[in-house]
Motif scaffolding. Structure first.
Motif, PDB file in Angstrom:
ATOM      1  N   LEU A 158       1.808  -9.430   3.858  1.00  0.00           N
ATOM      2  CA  LEU A 158       2.229 -10.817   3.677  1.00  0.00           C
ATOM      3  C   LEU A 158       1.038 -11.716   3.936  1.00  0.00           C
ATOM      4  CD1 LEU A 158       5.489 -10.576   5.825  1.00  0.00           C
ATOM      5  CD2 LEU A 158       5.282 -10.236   3.352  1.00  0.00           C
TER       6      LEU A 158
ATOM      7  N   THR B 107       0.355   4.382   2.673  1.00  0.00           N
ATOM      8  CA  THR B 107       0.709   4.183   4.075  1.00  0.00           C
ATOM      9  C   THR B 107       2.084   3.541   4.234  1.00  0.00           C
ATOM     10  OG1 THR B 107      -0.415   2.043   4.076  1.00  0.00           O
ATOM     11  CG2 THR B 107      -1.695   3.932   4.805  1.00  0.00           C
TER      12      THR B 107
ATOM     13  N   PRO C  90      -3.939 -16.123   7.098  1.00  0.00           N
ATOM     14  CA  PRO C  90      -3.376 -15.222   8.110  1.00  0.00           C
ATOM     15  C   PRO C  90      -2.574 -14.118   7.415  1.00  0.00           C
ATOM     16  CG  PRO C  90      -2.344 -17.404   8.199  1.00  0.00           C
ATOM     17  CD  PRO C  90      -3.372 -17.467   7.128  1.00  0.00           C
ATOM     18  N   LEU C  91      -2.882 -12.871   7.727  1.00  0.00           N
ATOM     19  CA  LEU C  91      -2.237 -11.744   7.053  1.00  0.00           C
ATOM     20  C   LEU C  91      -1.411 -10.932   8.042  1.00  0.00           C
ATOM     21  CD1 LEU C  91      -5.287 -10.366   5.007  1.00  0.00           C
ATOM     22  CD2 LEU C  91      -3.526 -11.958   4.223  1.00  0.00           C
ATOM     23  N   THR C  92      -0.307 -10.390   7.535  1.00  0.00           N
ATOM     24  CA  THR C  92       0.480  -9.464   8.338  1.00  0.00           C
ATOM     25  C   THR C  92       0.733  -8.210   7.507  1.00  0.00           C
ATOM     26  OG1 THR C  92       1.579 -11.347   9.359  1.00  0.00           O
ATOM     27  CG2 THR C  92       2.549  -9.185   9.735  1.00  0.00           C
ATOM     28  N   PHE C  93       0.330  -7.080   8.054  1.00  0.00           N
ATOM     29  CA  PHE C  93       0.588  -5.793   7.412  1.00  0.00           C
ATOM     30  C   PHE C  93       1.826  -5.210   8.092  1.00  0.00           C
ATOM     31  CE2 PHE C  93      -3.599  -4.936   5.304  1.00  0.00           C
ATOM     32  CZ  PHE C  93      -4.269  -6.059   5.750  1.00  0.00           C
ATOM     33  N   VAL C  94       2.846  -4.937   7.309  1.00  0.00           N
ATOM     34  CA  VAL C  94       4.107  -4.458   7.862  1.00  0.00           C
ATOM     35  C   VAL C  94       4.372  -3.045   7.335  1.00  0.00           C
ATOM     36  CG1 VAL C  94       6.591  -4.855   7.955  1.00  0.00           C
ATOM     37  CG2 VAL C  94       5.025  -6.811   7.921  1.00  0.00           C
ATOM     38  N   SER C  95       4.512  -2.095   8.249  1.00  0.00           N
ATOM     39  CA  SER C  95       4.810  -0.717   7.840  1.00  0.00           C
ATOM     40  C   SER C  95       6.067  -0.269   8.567  1.00  0.00           C
ATOM     41  CB  SER C  95       3.644   0.208   8.178  1.00  0.00           C
ATOM     42  OG  SER C  95       2.435  -0.325   7.686  1.00  0.00           O
ATOM     43  N   GLY C  96       7.188  -0.549   7.951  1.00  0.00           N
ATOM     44  CA  GLY C  96       8.463  -0.194   8.573  1.00  0.00           C
ATOM     45  C   GLY C  96       8.907  -1.256   9.555  1.00  0.00           C
TER      46      GLY C  96
ATOM     47  N   VAL D  46      -5.560   1.696   1.340  1.00  0.00           N
ATOM     48  CA  VAL D  46      -6.009   0.575   2.176  1.00  0.00           C
ATOM     49  C   VAL D  46      -7.233  -0.124   1.555  1.00  0.00           C
ATOM     50  CG1 VAL D  46      -6.907  -0.056   4.457  1.00  0.00           C
ATOM     51  CG2 VAL D  46      -5.042   1.608   4.277  1.00  0.00           C
TER      52      VAL D  46
ATOM     53  N   LEU E 283      -7.286  -4.216   0.716  1.00  0.00           N
ATOM     54  CA  LEU E 283      -8.164  -5.190   1.364  1.00  0.00           C
ATOM     55  C   LEU E 283      -8.997  -5.950   0.340  1.00  0.00           C
ATOM     56  CD1 LEU E 283      -9.376  -3.395   4.612  1.00  0.00           C
ATOM     57  CD2 LEU E 283      -7.600  -5.110   4.341  1.00  0.00           C
TER      58      LEU E 283
ATOM     59  N   THR F 277       3.028   0.383   3.350  1.00  0.00           N
ATOM     60  CA  THR F 277       2.741  -0.910   3.988  1.00  0.00           C
ATOM     61  C   THR F 277       2.980  -2.083   3.035  1.00  0.00           C
ATOM     62  OG1 THR F 277       1.026   0.163   5.307  1.00  0.00           O
ATOM     63  CG2 THR F 277       0.927  -2.242   5.154  1.00  0.00           C
TER      64      THR F 277
ATOM     65  N   ARG G 159       4.192 -17.025   9.260  1.00  0.00           N
ATOM     66  CA  ARG G 159       4.394 -15.697   9.844  1.00  0.00           C
ATOM     67  C   ARG G 159       5.652 -15.591  10.705  1.00  0.00           C
ATOM     68  NH1 ARG G 159      -1.344 -15.087  12.573  1.00  0.00           N
ATOM     69  NH2 ARG G 159      -1.145 -17.352  12.550  1.00  0.00           N
TER      70      ARG G 159
ATOM     71  N   ILE H 143       0.862  -1.191   0.000  1.00  0.00           N
ATOM     72  CA  ILE H 143       0.000   0.000   0.000  1.00  0.00           C
ATOM     73  C   ILE H 143       0.894   1.235   0.000  1.00  0.00           C
ATOM     74  CG2 ILE H 143      -1.881   1.210   1.159  1.00  0.00           C
ATOM     75  CD1 ILE H 143      -2.388  -1.482   2.707  1.00  0.00           C
TER      76      ILE H 143
END
Lengths: 484, 265, 214
Positions: free
Chosen positions: C138, C133, C181-187, C169, C173, C135, C147, C130
């Motif tokens: 995964l 943001t 299972p999702l993981t949003f990683v921002s930094g 966003v 989505l 982001t 994960r 994204i």
């Protein structure tokens, strides 16, 4: 350490007096809230559809709450279909019992915890300790609170009342008792303190067999749970253990996966003042090769249905626990979170606490009055909870309950007298003449200084005005009457 | 256009000069203002303190007194806010359907700056006020009514004025009605910060659209002998070279000590 | 009465003011907010914005091409990845061409958490990104692994293709499968718990590096 309401808390004004005397606390709070206010304003300013997002967020919550039974049943069905198990708890005690039994069934004696307001609210750590189970908080601020044997004072940053020097001292003193000790040469740079927390908790994460969490959202149409966090401690607890138990208030439900597009924009910007928080985890039941093999969702009522029953107070259940209202509140900024007497401080705590717990305690009765009604909280609320409206509504509830007592309070007598005076212009005129005469007696050089008795609450620090010799209505009658 | 002045019980008793200033100002702008003598109070103090039942007769009186006017003007943001936001709620609490429809039928109630800018559509009211002034936007004007920068627009057009920005202007002064006595320690702490900001501007006059907030901040300014006067917005706008504002709230006594006492609070 | 029945009946009692005929859809939800789309998904502007926003929150970002990605992966691992990196199943063979096989750790058979803790880093693909943001998302798909792989090692190198980048966003989505299972990683992981002073690097990877292809 924490309970629904901290035991034996005095009323808000008394607790506030002590807090105000703590100059270090006031400095810590002013610095922290000032910083976060600015960060929030900056990232909210980046979005030109912020108001539309707020309105959508409010509306989604309204839809959910008005049909909560429908959405909870849908959620239960989807979570179960995805391999999770759903438990229902009428109150905190029941939720604690369910969680304790689930942990006992695994044979484990320790658990790692993601920061969760719901588990604090129900006093889960204390209940587990009574059952001989050690619960380790893994969020940095929660760790600081736990090691310091302290109470949380902010929803997002529970140790906001502590500065770096105090935190260093807590780590040096207490870490060894719970696990890996802090390095002896630990400094007070936040980087070093965060590193010490990483070292201290790592062994606990790696050996943990049971994780406990809350959830920021539960998606009814998919059965998905969502945890929003920053440090990665949440991911550790949600991913590494074999069993995951999530205790979540029933109001955290949202109807659809699409609805998250609203809340995942509203929450981080309102909360930490970031465009997006570092980590958001979503999971639906259990996954074949990834994460815990058992997932238990404990749905908590704990006073939420009482809150739901009040059509005006109900909107407090919109809350997504961002804590923006705390950060802008001029009262919170000066007295901090402890004076609110529960895990929910600040403006949202002042409307949520007395509704979740009722108004039987002194502190809960005083909370609706712990506000100037300045409205800054309503302006920043990402789900548009009209906090001032609920505050005055709850004030009326407290007053109405006190009417049942036989002896009227001095305040009630004064209010009744004021109503009598203000109900008739002639009585008002008479009162004005009396006030003017009385005021002139009390005044010196055009002002009223310190007075004894109940009036001292005003005049101890502030002069009072002298009622005018001639009221407006008298002036009008004298000079203009012929024209009306 | 039939315009009624709602003076508010508070101004009527304690700050009649503000009411006289509203009349002077509106008449100068060509309006005819009526003052219905039967008016008393909007019920805000009762409502905000939790005495909603006691509000019912006050709201009933308000609807009777002001029915039939085209507009109601009041020199108080918080009283205008009470009428607009909560009279409907009081009617609901009373269970009296006739009162509810009477509230519905009420004419629009305007805070003074809204009336000037939105209804009369003037921003330069021909005022003259040669003083250094700072303006505190009171919470209810700002956030409940959303008057925005209307008061500042009006003040900027005043001749001779030296208008200085108040730091952290949007922070509440800590008055909050009965909050000031129920939670007096917190209230005093908030006011101390407000006073410090006022003194930082070097203004000789603090203005606002609500005398209740001015009474609170002014009470502290006076206690500390700062020499800063509080003057309601209406009185500045009514002031002209020929007829300067002289009968406003009394200036606080001359400085007896420096402002250090405030700064270190 | 079971707790379930009890809570449900309390809810129904509490909602006495909601009419029996009202359906959930009768409560209007106005969605007048932006659905995204600016800059367009996969566009150069979107990739550029993603790079800026990732960097803003402390990720190291490089723009690469299909031709240079393998070299960039090898160099990044050499510089920051340490001696052994986990490469999940499904990570494109050609992208790992520059990695010495003895430095590559496989998760098949499954690594224990302690083995994972000894790994220096991990290299993965992503499911989506994204731009607005900053982001990465995964979803455990090919090249991403479970994960824990992107959590326990201290270094995460993530390779993202331009066509995976969306602006907003809502767009992301809509592309994702909530059942995974999702993981949003921002930094990199971060905390602001001490005086609200942001510190990067707590429990998750302290270094996040991103290679953007295209």
């Amino acid at each position: 350490m924490s309970d629904a309401a901290f035991l034996g808390m005095p009323s808000f004004p008394k607790a506030a007096r002590n807090a105000l005397a703590d100059t270090q606390l006031r400095r810590n709070l002013a610095h922290a809230t000032g910083t976060i206010r600015q960060k929030r304003a900056d990232v909210v300013g980046e979005l030109d559809d912020w108001e539309e997002l707020r309105e959508a967020g409010r509306a989604i919550k309204e839809r959910t709450l008005r049909h909560l039974d429908h959405y909870l049943l849908q959620l239960e069905e989807r979570v179960t279909a995805a391999g999770g198990q759903v438990h229902w708890a009428r109150d905190g005690e029941e939720a604690c019992r369910i969680v304790t039994d689930l942990i006992r069934a695994t044979g484990e004696r320790e658990v790692v915890k993601v920061k969760s307001m719901a588990t604090q609210e129900i006093g889960l750590n204390e209940a587990l300790a009574d059952a001989g189970i050690a619960a380790y908080e893994t969020d940095l601020a929660e760790l600081i609170v736990q090691l310091g044997e302290d109470h949380p004072s902010h929803i997002l940053v529970p140790a906001i009342h502590r500065n770096r020097a105090e935190i260093r001292e807590i780590f040096l003193r207490a870490m060894a008792e719970y696990g890996a000790a802090a390095p002896a040469d630990l400094g007070d740079d936040p980087r070093q303190l965060a590193e010490a927390a990483r070292q201290h908790l790592r062994e606990k994460f790696l050996r943990a067999k049971v994780g406990i969490s809350g959830a920021n959202f539960l998606v009814a149409d998919t059965g998905t749970a969502v945890v929003v966090e920053s440090e990665g401690n949440g991911r550790m607890c949600l991913t590494l253990p074999e069993t995951l138990i999530s205790v979540v208030g029933i109001e955290k439900t949202v109807p659809t996966w699409q609805d998250l597009e609203v809340f995942l924009q509203l929450l981080p910007r309102s909360s930490t003042g970031e465009r997006m928080n570092p980590y958001t985890s979503t999971w639906t039941g259990t996954a074949a090769d990834d994460g815990p093999r058992a997932f238990h969702l404990v749905l908590l009522d704990g006073g939420r249905t009482d809150t739901l029953a009040d059509p005006i107070g109900r909107q407090a259940l919109n809350c997504i626990r961002c804590s923006a209202c705390l950060n802008v509140c001029p009262v919170y900024e000066r007295v901090g979170g402890h004076a609110y007497g529960s895990v929910y401080p600040g403006p949202i705590g002042a409307i949520l606490g007395p509704q979740l717990r009722g108004t039987s305690s002194e502190v809960d009765r005083s909370l609706p009055f712990a506000s100037t009604l300045c409205g800054a909280c309503y302006d920043v609320c990402p789900v548009k909870i009209n906090i001032p409206e609920v505050l005055v509504h709850l004030r009326a509830r407290v007053v109405d309950e006190s009417r049942e007592r036989r002896m009227p309070t001095p305040e009630r007598l004064a209010m009744t007298a004021a109503r009598w005076v203000l109900s008739e212009p002639s009585r008002l005129g008479t009162a004005q003449r009396a006030a003017s005469a009385g005021g002139r007696l009390l005044s010196r050089r055009g002002r009223i200084g310190r007075l004894p008795g109940p009036l001292s609450a005003w005049t101890d620090a502030r002069d009072a005005p002298v009622p005018a010799e001639e009221s407006f209505r008298t002036w009008w009658r004298r000079t203009r009457d012929e024209r009306t | 256009m039939r315009i009624a002045l709602f003076i508010t019980c508070f101004n009527d008793t304690l700050y009649p000069a503000t009411g006289r200033a509203v009349v002077t100002l509106l008449e100068r702008l060509g309006c005819t203002v009526e003052f219905p003598m039967e008016q008393t109070c909007c019920g805000q103090m009762h409502f905000n303190t939790g005495y909603q039942r006691e509000c019912v007769p006050l709201v009933r009186r308000f609807t009777e007194v002001f029915a039939g006017y085209d507009a109601v003007v009041t020199p108080s943001g918080s009283c205008a806010g009470m009428v607009r936001e909560y009279h409907g709620r009081v009617a609901e609490v009373s269970g009296d359907a006739r009162l509810a429809s009477a509230v519905q039928a009420l004419p629009e109630v305007y805070e003074l700056s809204e009336f000037l800018v939105d209804v009369l559509q003037v921003t330069d009211v021909g005022a003259y006020f040669p003083h250094r002034v700072t303006y505190h936007p009171t919470c209810h004007s700002l956030r409940m009514l959303g008057v925005g920068d209307k008061p500042l627009t009006l003040l900027r057009a005043v001749r001779g004025i030296d208008l200085v920005e108040l730091p952290a202007a949007e922070q509440c002064c800590g008055f909050g009605g009965t909050f000031a006595v129920k939670n007096s320690d917190t209230s005093v702490a908030m006011c101390a910060d407000k006073v410090r900001h006022v003194l930082d501007t070097g203004a000789e006059v603090l203005s606002a659209g609500d005398n209740s907030c001015l009474m609170h901040i002014g009470g502290t300014l006076s206690r500390l002998r700062t020499g800063v006067r509080t003057v309601h917005l209406a009185e500045i706008l009514a002031s002209t070279e020929e007829k300067p504002a002289t009968d406003g709230p009394q200036p606080s006594p001359l400085p007896r000590r420096t402002t250090e006492g405030v700064r270190s609070r | 009465m079971s707790a379930r029945e009890d809570v449900l009946s309390r809810i129904r009692r509490a909602l006495a003011d909601v009419g029996d005929t009202e359906a959930p859809a009768d409560v209007p939800v106005p969605r007048h907010y932006s659905p995204g789309g600016t800059p367009p998904a996969g566009s150069q502007e979107a990739v550029k914005l993603l790079a800026e926003r990732l960097a803003d929150y402390g990720a190291a970002v490089q723009r690469v091409t299909a031709e240079t990605v393998a070299t960039a992966v090898a160099r990044a691992i050499a510089v920051r990845g340490g001696d052994c990196v986990v490469v999940p199943r499904g990570f494109p063979r050609e992208w790992q061409a520059g990695l010495a096989p003895e430095r590559v750790l496989s998760d098949a058979p499954r690594l224990s958490v302690h083995e994972l803790d000894r790994a220096d880093g991990v290299v993965t693909t992503a499911a989506a990104a994204i731009a607005g943001t900053g982001t990465l998302v995964l979803d455990g798909g090919p090249g991403q692994g479970r994960r824990a792989l992107t959590l326990v090692p201290d270094y995460h190198l993530c390779v993202v293709r331009a066509e995976q980048v969306v602006a907003s966003v809502p767009e992301a989505l809509a592309r994702l499968d909530p059942l995974r299972p999702l993981t949003f990683v921002s930094g990199p992981s971060a905390t602001s718990d001490i005086e609200l002073d942001r510190v990067e690097g707590v429990h998750g990877p302290r270094t996040l590096e991103v290679l953007l292809i295209g």
